[in-house]
Design an enzyme around this catalytic site. Sequence first.
Site, PDB file in Angstrom:
ATOM      1  N   LYS A  84      -3.832 -37.890 -20.864  1.00  0.00           N
ATOM      2  CA  LYS A  84      -3.277 -39.239 -20.889  1.00  0.00           C
ATOM      3  C   LYS A  84      -3.374 -39.929 -19.531  1.00  0.00           C
ATOM      4  O   LYS A  84      -3.337 -41.156 -19.446  1.00  0.00           O
ATOM      5  CB  LYS A  84      -1.814 -39.193 -21.337  1.00  0.00           C
ATOM      6  CG  LYS A  84      -1.602 -38.831 -22.799  1.00  0.00           C
ATOM      7  CD  LYS A  84      -1.910 -39.996 -23.711  1.00  0.00           C
ATOM      8  CE  LYS A  84      -1.503 -39.708 -25.149  1.00  0.00           C
ATOM      9  NZ  LYS A  84      -1.703 -40.850 -26.038  1.00  0.00           N
ATOM     10  N   ASP A 132       5.692 -40.661 -26.767  1.00  0.00           N
ATOM     11  CA  ASP A 132       6.223 -39.340 -27.117  1.00  0.00           C
ATOM     12  C   ASP A 132       6.317 -38.469 -25.884  1.00  0.00           C
ATOM     13  O   ASP A 132       6.783 -37.339 -25.951  1.00  0.00           O
ATOM     14  CB  ASP A 132       5.329 -38.662 -28.149  1.00  0.00           C
ATOM     15  CG  ASP A 132       5.411 -39.319 -29.517  1.00  0.00           C
ATOM     16  OD1 ASP A 132       6.525 -39.397 -30.047  1.00  0.00           O
ATOM     17  OD2 ASP A 132       4.370 -39.760 -30.027  1.00  0.00           O
TER      18      ASP A 132
END
Length: 406
Positions: A84, A132
């Site tokens: 990410k 998340d």
Amino acid sequence: MVSDFASVKARFEAGHPAPKGPYPDTFKPVLSRDAGKEALSTISAWRGYAETPLVSLDALAKATGVSRIFYKQEAGRFGLGSFKALGGAYAVYRLLAALIEKETGTKPAPQDILDGRYAGIVSGVTVTCATDGNHGRSVAWGARMFGCKAVIFIHATVSEAREQAIASYGAKVIRTAGNYDDSVREAARMAAENGWHVVSDTSYPGYTDVPRNVMQGYSVMADEAERQLGDLRPTHIFIQGGVGGLAAAVTAHFWEVLGVDAPVVTVVEPETAACLLESAVAGKPTAVGGDLETIMAGLACGEPSIIAWPILEGGASAFMAIPDGAVADTMRLLASGEAGARLVGGESGVAGLAGYLVASAKPEWREELGLNENSVVLFFGSEGDTDPELYQSIVGKSGKAVEAGK
């Protein structure tokens, strides 16, 4: 190896083992090699950049009857623990560059933003997103690196460890009720009220530019893997789903590079959050409801990205949903070293490999996918132990212990 779960669901595209033609020009405004080269040029200049390793799992390849297996280990990416770092931070950079150009009339050089030349503009910017865990960490890290503020929204079941990891980069963290998709809506609402800039990894009507940059950032690891493979070309990729951004970035890269010889892509999701599988069944983007509860926290998404879905619809050959038990087994397998290397793989990061282990154990699925003794299978291990406590509870030892060979 992983057990054969009778409950596993899948959809195969009949007569469509690989993309039906060259990468369409209509997809290039979303994801393209040219834009990917720009992303690589920018990201490779950041402090701490290094290609993540591509690990050969020869023992697992032999055990599952294929020629080679390669696992792109993203656990060390920029010290954030996941891939990410490539997406959220790159999107923050692109957002800030656009704001600076709008205000000054000059396109800023990437290094000038890093060096604080535009601090007067950047310091007044607040970026926000729902997460998340890993995407929010990347956005917060990027905000700190470039000098702007960050407000990150997490939903009810995000762990305290992931919350603390985000906050450690100086972001304000707000916990909301409901599931991931509820937190996406809350982030958008509060951004509109406060003049913040949403940096989301999922797209929805009226919001596509930033998610496109996030996805293009992800393509950097696909580009790295292509170079690391050298003359070898993957015949198959099993890639985790979520909203579809990672899967679309990987699919698009190899589709554009290899055309009709692109690998057979299988998208893997949790049983409780299989929005891409349901979209494949319905033939259009389809949301799934409920609490989306799964140990695969990064994949607990109920609504597909509207810009990722067309690429997956055209470029992916199969979609499957797996139970949490398949993922837990795979985490332990990698930690044991029995696959051919001892690796720390987090709950979401091993989902593609877990899907492969289930599929490769089913003769009819192997035939559908064309898996055989000549197959070269590529996986992207998209996270390490980003929730150390959960990782240890599943594997029975810490990530550090696994890396140390204990």
